[in-house]
Write a protein that holds these residues in place. Structure first.
Motif, PDB file in Angstrom:
ATOM      1  N   ASP A 144       0.883  -1.161   0.000  1.00  0.00           N
ATOM      2  CA  ASP A 144       0.000   0.000   0.000  1.00  0.00           C
ATOM      3  C   ASP A 144       0.918   1.207   0.000  1.00  0.00           C
ATOM      4  O   ASP A 144       1.976   1.181   0.634  1.00  0.00           O
ATOM      5  CB  ASP A 144      -0.888  -0.007   1.254  1.00  0.00           C
ATOM      6  CG  ASP A 144      -1.981   1.039   1.203  1.00  0.00           C
ATOM      7  OD1 ASP A 144      -1.646   2.250   1.316  1.00  0.00           O
ATOM      8  OD2 ASP A 144      -3.155   0.678   1.064  1.00  0.00           O
ATOM      9  N   GLU A 145       0.541   2.264  -0.684  1.00  0.00           N
ATOM     10  CA  GLU A 145       1.422   3.429  -0.768  1.00  0.00           C
ATOM     11  C   GLU A 145       1.535   4.177   0.559  1.00  0.00           C
ATOM     12  O   GLU A 145       2.484   4.913   0.772  1.00  0.00           O
ATOM     13  CB  GLU A 145       0.968   4.351  -1.889  1.00  0.00           C
ATOM     14  CG  GLU A 145       1.183   3.709  -3.253  1.00  0.00           C
ATOM     15  CD  GLU A 145       0.780   4.588  -4.405  1.00  0.00           C
ATOM     16  OE1 GLU A 145       0.285   5.698  -4.175  1.00  0.00           O
ATOM     17  OE2 GLU A 145       0.978   4.153  -5.539  1.00  0.00           O
ATOM     18  N   LYS A 146       0.574   3.974   1.425  1.00  0.00           N
ATOM     19  CA  LYS A 146       0.650   4.610   2.743  1.00  0.00           C
ATOM     20  C   LYS A 146       1.674   3.871   3.594  1.00  0.00           C
ATOM     21  O   LYS A 146       1.892   2.677   3.431  1.00  0.00           O
ATOM     22  CB  LYS A 146      -0.717   4.598   3.411  1.00  0.00           C
ATOM     23  CG  LYS A 146      -1.723   5.482   2.688  1.00  0.00           C
ATOM     24  CD  LYS A 146      -3.066   5.436   3.380  1.00  0.00           C
ATOM     25  CE  LYS A 146      -4.062   6.297   2.678  1.00  0.00           C
ATOM     26  NZ  LYS A 146      -4.545   5.753   1.422  1.00  0.00           N
ATOM     27  N   ILE A 147       2.295   4.619   4.497  1.00  0.00           N
ATOM     28  CA  ILE A 147       3.306   4.044   5.379  1.00  0.00           C
ATOM     29  C   ILE A 147       2.886   4.309   6.816  1.00  0.00           C
ATOM     30  O   ILE A 147       2.809   5.466   7.238  1.00  0.00           O
ATOM     31  CB  ILE A 147       4.692   4.661   5.108  1.00  0.00           C
ATOM     32  CG1 ILE A 147       5.102   4.383   3.665  1.00  0.00           C
ATOM     33  CG2 ILE A 147       5.716   4.120   6.102  1.00  0.00           C
ATOM     34  CD1 ILE A 147       6.318   5.161   3.223  1.00  0.00           C
ATOM     35  N   PHE A 148       2.583   3.248   7.545  1.00  0.00           N
ATOM     36  CA  PHE A 148       2.199   3.349   8.947  1.00  0.00           C
ATOM     37  C   PHE A 148       3.264   2.672   9.789  1.00  0.00           C
ATOM     38  O   PHE A 148       3.783   1.613   9.423  1.00  0.00           O
ATOM     39  CB  PHE A 148       0.855   2.673   9.210  1.00  0.00           C
ATOM     40  CG  PHE A 148      -0.331   3.330   8.552  1.00  0.00           C
ATOM     41  CD1 PHE A 148      -0.239   4.559   7.902  1.00  0.00           C
ATOM     42  CD2 PHE A 148      -1.565   2.710   8.578  1.00  0.00           C
ATOM     43  CE1 PHE A 148      -1.344   5.160   7.306  1.00  0.00           C
ATOM     44  CE2 PHE A 148      -2.675   3.297   7.998  1.00  0.00           C
ATOM     45  CZ  PHE A 148      -2.567   4.510   7.355  1.00  0.00           C
ATOM     46  N   ILE A 149       3.566   3.287  10.929  1.00  0.00           N
ATOM     47  CA  ILE A 149       4.538   2.746  11.873  1.00  0.00           C
ATOM     48  C   ILE A 149       3.933   2.822  13.268  1.00  0.00           C
ATOM     49  O   ILE A 149       3.372   3.854  13.643  1.00  0.00           O
ATOM     50  CB  ILE A 149       5.863   3.542  11.811  1.00  0.00           C
ATOM     51  CG1 ILE A 149       6.499   3.375  10.436  1.00  0.00           C
ATOM     52  CG2 ILE A 149       6.810   3.114  12.920  1.00  0.00           C
ATOM     53  CD1 ILE A 149       7.742   4.220  10.208  1.00  0.00           C
ATOM     54  N   ALA A 150       4.061   1.737  14.026  1.00  0.00           N
ATOM     55  CA  ALA A 150       3.540   1.709  15.391  1.00  0.00           C
ATOM     56  C   ALA A 150       4.665   1.954  16.385  1.00  0.00           C
ATOM     57  O   ALA A 150       5.786   1.481  16.203  1.00  0.00           O
ATOM     58  CB  ALA A 150       2.878   0.368  15.686  1.00  0.00           C
ATOM     59  N   ILE A 151       4.327   2.718  17.418  1.00  0.00           N
ATOM     60  CA  ILE A 151       5.235   2.947  18.535  1.00  0.00           C
ATOM     61  C   ILE A 151       4.395   2.891  19.800  1.00  0.00           C
ATOM     62  O   ILE A 151       3.448   3.665  19.950  1.00  0.00           O
ATOM     63  CB  ILE A 151       5.948   4.310  18.441  1.00  0.00           C
ATOM     64  CG1 ILE A 151       6.719   4.418  17.137  1.00  0.00           C
ATOM     65  CG2 ILE A 151       6.872   4.513  19.643  1.00  0.00           C
ATOM     66  CD1 ILE A 151       7.235   5.798  16.844  1.00  0.00           C
ATOM     67  N   ARG A 152       4.750   1.959  20.667  1.00  0.00           N
ATOM     68  CA  ARG A 152       4.042   1.784  21.944  1.00  0.00           C
ATOM     69  C   ARG A 152       2.525   1.756  21.791  1.00  0.00           C
ATOM     70  O   ARG A 152       1.805   2.399  22.544  1.00  0.00           O
ATOM     71  CB  ARG A 152       4.419   2.883  22.914  1.00  0.00           C
ATOM     72  CG  ARG A 152       5.663   2.625  23.660  1.00  0.00           C
ATOM     73  CD  ARG A 152       5.673   3.509  24.896  1.00  0.00           C
ATOM     74  NE  ARG A 152       6.990   3.537  25.445  1.00  0.00           N
ATOM     75  CZ  ARG A 152       7.544   4.588  25.991  1.00  0.00           C
ATOM     76  NH1 ARG A 152       6.888   5.734  26.070  1.00  0.00           N
ATOM     77  NH2 ARG A 152       8.750   4.521  26.475  1.00  0.00           N
ATOM     78  N   GLY A 153       2.062   1.042  20.819  1.00  0.00           N
ATOM     79  CA  GLY A 153       0.631   0.853  20.655  1.00  0.00           C
ATOM     80  C   GLY A 153      -0.082   1.924  19.865  1.00  0.00           C
ATOM     81  O   GLY A 153      -1.265   1.778  19.565  1.00  0.00           O
ATOM     82  N   LYS A 154       0.586   3.002  19.483  1.00  0.00           N
ATOM     83  CA  LYS A 154      -0.018   4.027  18.632  1.00  0.00           C
ATOM     84  C   LYS A 154       0.505   3.844  17.211  1.00  0.00           C
ATOM     85  O   LYS A 154       1.695   3.606  17.004  1.00  0.00           O
ATOM     86  CB  LYS A 154       0.339   5.434  19.109  1.00  0.00           C
ATOM     87  CG  LYS A 154      -0.303   5.820  20.416  1.00  0.00           C
ATOM     88  CD  LYS A 154       0.066   7.236  20.775  1.00  0.00           C
ATOM     89  CE  LYS A 154      -0.489   7.596  22.139  1.00  0.00           C
ATOM     90  NZ  LYS A 154       0.007   8.901  22.587  1.00  0.00           N
ATOM     91  N   VAL A 155      -0.396   3.991  16.249  1.00  0.00           N
ATOM     92  CA  VAL A 155      -0.017   3.846  14.848  1.00  0.00           C
ATOM     93  C   VAL A 155       0.009   5.232  14.214  1.00  0.00           C
ATOM     94  O   VAL A 155      -0.975   5.972  14.268  1.00  0.00           O
ATOM     95  CB  VAL A 155      -1.005   2.924  14.097  1.00  0.00           C
ATOM     96  CG1 VAL A 155      -0.631   2.827  12.619  1.00  0.00           C
ATOM     97  CG2 VAL A 155      -1.025   1.542  14.737  1.00  0.00           C
TER      98      VAL A 155
END
Length: 152
Positions: free
Chosen positions: A57-68
């Motif tokens: 998917d062209e979107k880039i999501f990254i999680a840190i301590r349970g938040k995306v």
């Protein structure tokens, strides 16, 4: 997909964004429009988060301590061939805490979620600084939760 199309067919003539995501006169307004669609905040599992890696998917999501976080605007860092691309579509908490960008510190979607309980105070401080950086720079689009039967 636009990355491959642009690579094979030369759709982008600028060195600024080889993925063709931004519309800087490249004629790729559709890709830019898709990326800028509003994101409805939601719940993600490691499996569903893994889709948002800049490839699938062209979107880039990254999680840190349970938040995306939606890090699509930081494609040059987190997108394909970016220096931190291994964090895209993953929980980056341990890697950021350890200041390590090695794949060994990024859990796969089918592994238990990392509770981070073994981090030292210095590593927690580092993670806090990174988390603040992301909170100031990127919008939160959801939360990361374990998938029953997979990440527990």
């Amino acid at each position: 997909m636009s990355f491959l199309k642009n690579l094979l067919f030369g759709g982008v003539k600028t060195s600024e964004d080889p993925t063709g995501i931004t519309d800087s006169g490249s004629g790729n307004a559709k890709a830019s429009q898709d990326v800028n669609e509003p994101i409805v905040e939601g719940r993600f599992t490691p499996r569903t988060l893994s889709k948002f890696n800049g490839h699938d998917d062209e979107k880039i999501f990254i999680a840190i301590r349970g938040k995306v976080y939606d890090c699509t605007a930081g494609r040059q860092f987190y997108g394909p061939s970016g220096p931190y691309s291994n964090f895209a579509g993953h929980d980056a908490s341990r890697g950021l805490a350890l200041n390590s960008f090695e794949m060994e510190v990024v859990p796969d979607w089918d592994k238990p979620m990392d509770d981070l309980k073994d981090l030292t105070p210095q590593q927690i401080d580092s993670l806090n600084e990174w988390e603040q950086h992301f909170a100031n720079k990127y919008p939160v689009v959801g939360t990361l939760e374990a998938e029953p039967g997979v990440n527990v």
